[in-house]
Design an enzyme around this catalytic site. Structure first.
Site, PDB file in Angstrom:
ATOM      1  N   ASP A   1    -103.674  25.084  58.530  1.00  0.00           N
ATOM      2  CA  ASP A   1    -104.272  24.018  59.223  1.00  0.00           C
ATOM      3  C   ASP A   1    -105.367  23.211  58.003  1.00  0.00           C
ATOM      4  O   ASP A   1    -105.982  23.809  57.297  1.00  0.00           O
ATOM      5  CB  ASP A   1    -105.043  24.653  60.088  1.00  0.00           C
ATOM      6  CG  ASP A   1    -103.999  24.968  61.456  1.00  0.00           C
ATOM      7  OD1 ASP A   1    -103.494  23.994  62.060  1.00  0.00           O
ATOM      8  OD2 ASP A   1    -103.594  26.197  61.730  1.00  0.00           O
ATOM      9  N   THR A   2    -105.444  21.998  58.437  1.00  0.00           N
ATOM     10  CA  THR A   2    -106.108  21.152  57.392  1.00  0.00           C
ATOM     11  C   THR A   2    -106.566  19.958  58.248  1.00  0.00           C
ATOM     12  O   THR A   2    -106.103  19.776  59.169  1.00  0.00           O
ATOM     13  CB  THR A   2    -104.982  20.634  56.344  1.00  0.00           C
ATOM     14  OG1 THR A   2    -104.507  21.948  55.768  1.00  0.00           O
ATOM     15  CG2 THR A   2    -105.776  19.746  55.258  1.00  0.00           C
ATOM     16  N   VAL A   3    -107.644  19.106  57.308  1.00  0.00           N
ATOM     17  CA  VAL A   3    -107.879  18.085  57.929  1.00  0.00           C
ATOM     18  C   VAL A   3    -107.766  17.017  56.875  1.00  0.00           C
ATOM     19  O   VAL A   3    -108.046  17.135  55.785  1.00  0.00           O
ATOM     20  CB  VAL A   3    -109.533  17.773  58.702  1.00  0.00           C
ATOM     21  CG1 VAL A   3    -109.346  18.694  59.878  1.00  0.00           C
ATOM     22  CG2 VAL A   3    -110.320  18.261  57.671  1.00  0.00           C
TER      23      VAL A   3
ATOM     24  N   MET B   1    -102.315  16.961  57.901  1.00  0.00           N
ATOM     25  CA  MET B   1    -102.440  18.510  57.888  1.00  0.00           C
ATOM     26  C   MET B   1    -100.956  19.038  58.218  1.00  0.00           C
ATOM     27  O   MET B   1     -99.953  18.454  58.463  1.00  0.00           O
ATOM     28  CB  MET B   1    -103.330  19.057  58.901  1.00  0.00           C
ATOM     29  CG  MET B   1    -102.948  18.615  60.520  1.00  0.00           C
ATOM     30  SD  MET B   1    -101.689  19.640  61.263  1.00  0.00           S
ATOM     31  CE  MET B   1    -102.737  21.412  61.615  1.00  0.00           C
TER      32      MET B   1
END
Length: 540
Positions: A351-353, A433
């Site tokens: 998970d990432t932004v 993401m």
């Protein structure tokens, strides 16, 4: 085929920010309205996300930037990857009888130092127009006074509860009454507010030295971790050269090694001669050929990608048209390529932004910031309020692999960001993401816009597929696909031999993509935000 999207593209004449939470986009736009640059806006949005989207990003993670300077008409790359502690050694794990680095807990949490904050400070030093403290105001306020828990955040806290509970500091923040908060509840992190205030007042030293660093180092030592105060003080962001490629009439910049940005350019090089724009949109060929291009690019990623300071990574060869011409023979137009012919490893989870920002002067920032897994290591470091990442788990323990763990080394990174140009003018800021899904989503978004004329909102809302496994029990060539694809496309893909995992119409694991394009005639900023997230494109 006409696609009916859920929301229109967002239009604004001056500046725009888009990211996976509307309050963070608003914080970025507030910075723009206050006279800030695209970099100021990206820092305001990213720091706010570190508070209100803690399952996906935070001060304990890493970040990479592509920054467009309109005055010099140039693209700059900034590496905010955390580096392995001086005590980090692959042989240590072997002595403990471990064949791979754990995904959760204190070991991955402290194997690498947090790198994102150093990149915020360095980007601000070069391109900021507002005081750093001004950029952090929204984040400090939400951490101190509380922020609303979205339905998605509540769900991820509940899903990760068993991994948060063993860590007292984590549980006290995210399970305040011993259970996951309900959607709409107020969540506070006063310790993180104090850490952000120290950063606002002291800059780099406010986080990597002083009280915050001492607490991070104390926590690491007390829990049997790796990084020390010396490792933290040594962390700094580094400027470098971005990768440049082309697809049809568009020039695309991607982040270089140790990130997997080259795979996007390799995929597009492989696809270009197939002329997808002459094939049906969302048809079987559209998906089938892109999946095969992904397989080849990921095989190359897993063989070559590592920290370029420690290993020779042949990036220019990998992104060349000639290399794609040689590799294209592995693609089969009528059937799926067996996974044992084009090997790939890894997982789609992560998970990432991504934050895209464009200011009134035409400068742009593409910022990708992450903890890696959901809530990273699930370990909050003492009284700092900082959730530490688990990016170190991406290191190999194979001494012959270029991505093998070594002191001072940055692991292979799934984080990527991109900028695109048409007729030598900035045209797009695109990112997402999704760990291993990121190059696949980049490529799908660009193909949707370049080959099929979709606007940025339509491009990120379009039905999406991801090739790869989300769990160890799945085949490596599992094709996850949203049900909004035409039924005949899905049936034909299965006939061609793709092992399908059918998703519903919308699936959050398909990733959150966001972007801004600039209309070449009017200069209008056109923003897109993925409805699979809590985000919004906001402009003025």
């Amino acid at each position: 085929m006409n696609i009916s999207t859920g929301r229109p593209v967002t239009l604004a004449p001056s500046g725009m920010v888009t990211c996976p939470h509307s309050l963070a986009s608003q914080a970025g736009v507030d910075a723009l309205r206050g006279g800030g640059s695209a970099v100021d806006a990206a820092i305001a949005a990213s720091s706010t996300l570190a508070v209100i989207y803690p399952h996906m990003t935070g001060l304990g993670g890493d970040a990479f930037w592509l920054i467009y300077d309109a005055k010099t008409n140039s693209v700059r790359y900034l590496d905010g990857g955390g580096r392995a502690a001086a005590s980090a050694d692959a042989t240590w794990f072997a002595q403990q009888g471990q064949t791979e680095i754990p995904l959760r807990g204190i070991l991955p949490a402290t194997l690498t130092t947090p790198g994102a904050v150093s990149s915020w400070v360095e980007a601000h030093r070069q391109f900021g127009r507002l005081p750093l403290a001004r950029n952090l105001e929204a984040a400090i306020g939400y951490a101190r006074d509380g922020f609303p828990v979205t339905e998605r955040l509540a769900g991820w806290i509940e899903a990760t509860q068993a991994e948060l509970v063993p860590h007292l500091e984590s549980a006290s923040i995210f399970l305040p009454q011993g259970s996951a908060p309900r959607a709409g509840a107020r969540l506070c992190n006063p310790d993180l507010a104090r850490t952000l205030t120290a950063l606002a007042e002291g800059g780099h030293a406010g986080f990597y030295e002083g009280d915050v660093a001492r607490e991070l180092a104390r926590f690491s030592k007390d829990r049997g971790g790796f990084f020390t105060a010396r490792d933290l003080a040594a962390q700094s962001a580094r400027w470098g050269e971005p990768l440049r490629g082309s697809y049809r009439d568009v020039i695309i910049f991607e982040t270089p090694a140790p990130t997997q940005g080259f795979t996007v350019l390799e995929m597009l090089n492989l696809l270009e001669p197939f002329e997808l724009h002459r094939r049906p949109y969302l048809g079987a060929d559209h998906v089938h050929l892109m999946v095969q291009a992904k397989q080849i690019a990921f095989h190359d990623r897993d063989q070559y990608l590592a920290d370029p300071l420690f290993a020779a990574v042949p990036l220019q060869r990998l992104i060349s048209k000639a290399y794609a011409d040689a590799r294209r023979s592995l693609m089969h137009p009528a059937r799926a390529v067996p996974w044992d012919k084009i090997r790939s490893f890894g997982s789609l989870t992560g998970d990432t932004v991504f934050i895209a920002a464009v200011d009134a002067q035409g400068n742009a920032a593409a910022l990708i910031n992450s903890l890696y897994g959901v809530f990273g290591s699930c370990v909050v470091a003492g009284n700092t309020g900082v959730m530490l990442q688990n990016r170190g788990a991406y290191f190999s323990l194979d001494p012959k692999h270029p991505n093998c763990l070594a002191p001072g080394k940055t692991p292979l990174h799934t984080l990527i960001a991109s900028l695109a140009f048409r007729d030598h003018k900035l045209w797009g800021v695109v990112g997402c993401m999704g760990a291993d899904g990121q190059p696949q989503i980049h490529a799908q978004a660009y193909v949707n816009m370049i080959d099929f004329g979709r606007d940025i909102q339509q491009a990120v809302e379009a039905p999406r597929w991801l090739s790869g496994r989300f769990a160890l029990g799945e085949a490596r060539d599992t094709l996850h696909i949203e049900a909004r694809f035409p039924p005949q496309t899905i049936a034909e893909l299965e006939r061609r031999g793709h092992p399908l995992q059918r998703w519903g119409d919308w699936h959050e694991l398909a990733g959150h993509a966001h972007g801004i394009t600039i209309d070449p005639q009017s200069g209008m900023r056109c923003g897109g935000a993925d409805p699979r997230s809590d985000g919004a494109a906001i402009g003025y």
